[in-house]
Design an enzyme around this catalytic site. Structure first.
Site, PDB file in Angstrom:
ATOM      1  N   HIS A 160     -31.069  22.851  -6.273  1.00  0.00           N
ATOM      2  CA  HIS A 160     -30.153  22.046  -7.086  1.00  0.00           C
ATOM      3  C   HIS A 160     -30.353  20.553  -6.813  1.00  0.00           C
ATOM      4  CE1 HIS A 160     -27.305  25.743  -7.032  1.00  0.00           C
ATOM      5  NE2 HIS A 160     -27.709  25.587  -8.274  1.00  0.00           N
ATOM      6  N   CYS A 247     -21.559  23.474  -1.775  1.00  0.00           N
ATOM      7  CA  CYS A 247     -21.527  24.634  -2.688  1.00  0.00           C
ATOM      8  C   CYS A 247     -20.424  25.637  -2.362  1.00  0.00           C
ATOM      9  CB  CYS A 247     -22.882  25.334  -2.701  1.00  0.00           C
ATOM     10  SG  CYS A 247     -23.431  25.861  -1.086  1.00  0.00           S
TER      11      CYS A 247
END
Ligand code: GLY
Length: 260
Positions: A160, A247
């Site tokens: 990401h 996350c």
């Protein structure tokens, strides 16, 4: 008051998705202990932690940052870029609906919250294997009336955008600049990860401190040398599931007015 939504570690985490690291055995008990310590730290730093029950059939479901993004004005529910994770969204949406009006990005757009780096009214969004141009286009359309600018950032080399860059405070970013196109973020002050710790760019700024993985002492020294106070946390078992620190929670202000 800040809210932090988290979700207990799934017993299926051993079958998690992996993209850029090799699979190693994950000890479930240790992963659960480390996640619990992370939740306790968020609480200690001033967030009210809402810990959702584990999803036994959804290996990556503790990574609540990915199926949604929360702003003061609304929450956006996202179609994850990996089909196996799409069923994580509905129960998270249900939890977020208590706090925010919901909007939705739809397939064929894909988008994961780990790709969304918010700095003020700008949202830098990673173009990755998980988040595509159509997802970014839909997000920009949803946010246009709310005066946010959405800026695409090509990413290579990691899962990401926020695996490669996170915002510490003010104008300062912590980054592995080898993994993304830096031009859209030009003008920021950089703290570069130590070359021996390429995965060390994911930090979580909260309550006046930088929560940071204990496994990256060299980069920690670099952050401290720039005047930041760092709180190390051991996420070694979760890192085997390609976890960073951002996350595992969705953190936002409890603004009741946002639902009207
Ligand atoms: N294991 C986290 C992910 O691949 O989405």
């Amino acid at each position: 008051m800040l809210i932090a939504i988290t979700r207990a570690v799934s017993p299926a985490i051993v079958n998690c998705e992996l993209s850029f690291i090799d699979r190693k055995p994950i000890d479930l008990g240790t992963a659960q202990e480390q996640h619990h310590a992370y939740e306790k730290l968020l609480d200690k730093l001033g967030a009210r932690v809402i810990s959702l029950p584990a999803e036994p059939d959804l290996p990556d479901s503790m990574f609540v940052e990915d199926p949604a993004m929360v702003l003061d004005e609304l929450a956006v529910i996202l179609p994850l870029g990996t089909e196996t994770r799409r069923r994580e969204a509905p129960s998270l949406a249900q939890a977020l609906a208590k706090f925010r009006k919901l909007e939705y990005v739809s397939l064929p757009g894909t988008l994961e919250g780990g790709d969304i780096l918010r700095i003020g009214r700008k949202l830098f969004v990673g173009l990755t294997k998980r988040s595509n141009a159509e997802g970014i286009r839909q997000l920009a359309t949803i946010l246009l009336p709310h005066n946010y600018e959405v800026i695409a950032v090509p990413v290579t080399g990691c899962l990401h955008l926020k695996s490669a860059v996170t915002h510490l405070s003010g104008n300062t970013l912590l980054a592995n600049r080898a993994w993304f196109a830096t031009t859209p973020l030009a003008g920021h002050e950089w703290i570069d990860v130590d070359s021996a710790e390429p995965h060390a760019a994911n930090a979580l700024a909260l309550g006046g401190t930088i929560i940071f993985p204990a496994s990256f002492p060299r980069t920690r020294a670099r952050i401290e040398a720039r005047g930041f106070q760092v709180t190390p946390v051991n996420i070694s078992e979760l890192q085997k599931a390609e976890s960073g620190l951002t996350c595992s929670s969705l953190i936002f202000a409890n603004t009741d007015s946002a639902r009207s």
